[in-house]
Motif scaffolding. Sequence first.
Motif, PDB file in Angstrom:
ATOM      1  N   HIS A  61      84.638  63.324 -27.857  1.00 40.79           N
ATOM      2  CA  HIS A  61      84.374  62.860 -29.216  1.00 40.79           C
ATOM      3  C   HIS A  61      85.444  63.307 -30.203  1.00 40.79           C
ATOM      4  O   HIS A  61      85.529  62.800 -31.303  1.00 40.79           O
ATOM      5  N   LEU A  62      86.227  64.288 -29.818  1.00 35.87           N
ATOM      6  CA  LEU A  62      87.249  64.808 -30.718  1.00 35.87           C
ATOM      7  C   LEU A  62      88.624  64.213 -30.447  1.00 35.87           C
ATOM      8  O   LEU A  62      89.539  64.420 -31.218  1.00 35.87           O
ATOM      9  N   LEU A  82      83.992  67.144 -25.569  1.00 36.28           N
ATOM     10  CA  LEU A  82      85.292  67.118 -26.227  1.00 36.28           C
ATOM     11  C   LEU A  82      85.801  65.695 -26.458  1.00 36.28           C
ATOM     12  O   LEU A  82      86.544  65.447 -27.384  1.00 36.28           O
ATOM     13  N   TYR A 100      80.188  66.686 -30.869  1.00 36.43           N
ATOM     14  CA  TYR A 100      80.621  67.700 -29.904  1.00 36.43           C
ATOM     15  C   TYR A 100      79.453  68.643 -29.581  1.00 36.43           C
ATOM     16  O   TYR A 100      79.142  68.898 -28.423  1.00 36.43           O
ATOM     17  N   ASP A 120      83.971  73.056 -23.152  1.00 37.31           N
ATOM     18  CA  ASP A 120      84.309  71.877 -23.959  1.00 37.31           C
ATOM     19  C   ASP A 120      83.669  70.582 -23.503  1.00 37.31           C
ATOM     20  O   ASP A 120      84.249  69.517 -23.665  1.00 37.31           O
TER      21      ASP A 120
END
Length: 177
Positions: free
Chosen positions: A156-157, A154, A51, A151
Amino acid sequence: TVLDSFRLDRLMSRGLTGELYQAHNLVAGKPCVVKVFHLALPLGPVAMGRYMHENQEAVALGISGVAEVLSTGFANGRHYAVMEGVAGEALRMTVRQGAPLNRRYYLPVLRAICSTLAPLHAQGLFHGHLHGGQVLVRWQEGEEPEVTLLDLGLRHLLPGAKEPVPDWDRRPEHIVY
């Protein structure tokens, strides 16, 4: 509310991944934006590192309109990210409070968002989860709006997030992007 060394002053937006707050860094004495991630997200050092890395790539390109993630942390059982202090109102809140919006408002905002995204896409970076809660809009009298995207990185989350389509040049010619 205080989280680590950040006073969370005002809720700006709630979304799939967490809550976004206008905040104040109590150590540095500066305004900032803090994203507090939901407990249900499978976060860890690798995901948070990705991130940060993707955000740093975008910021290093010198593209205005991308909020820089200054740090990430874990406190009170919650992961969070600290971004530079950015003025503006979350587009989601503006839409909810003022809907329906007139084209004199939304067309300049859309142009500003596209102007920010275009150089990112040209470098192979994309947001992956862009919505009105992650677009801050600032208006100055007689000027075009300025937007800041939050973000970046993001994806990747988010479990199941996909990579961008590699052949952007195969778009139908009749569609205006």
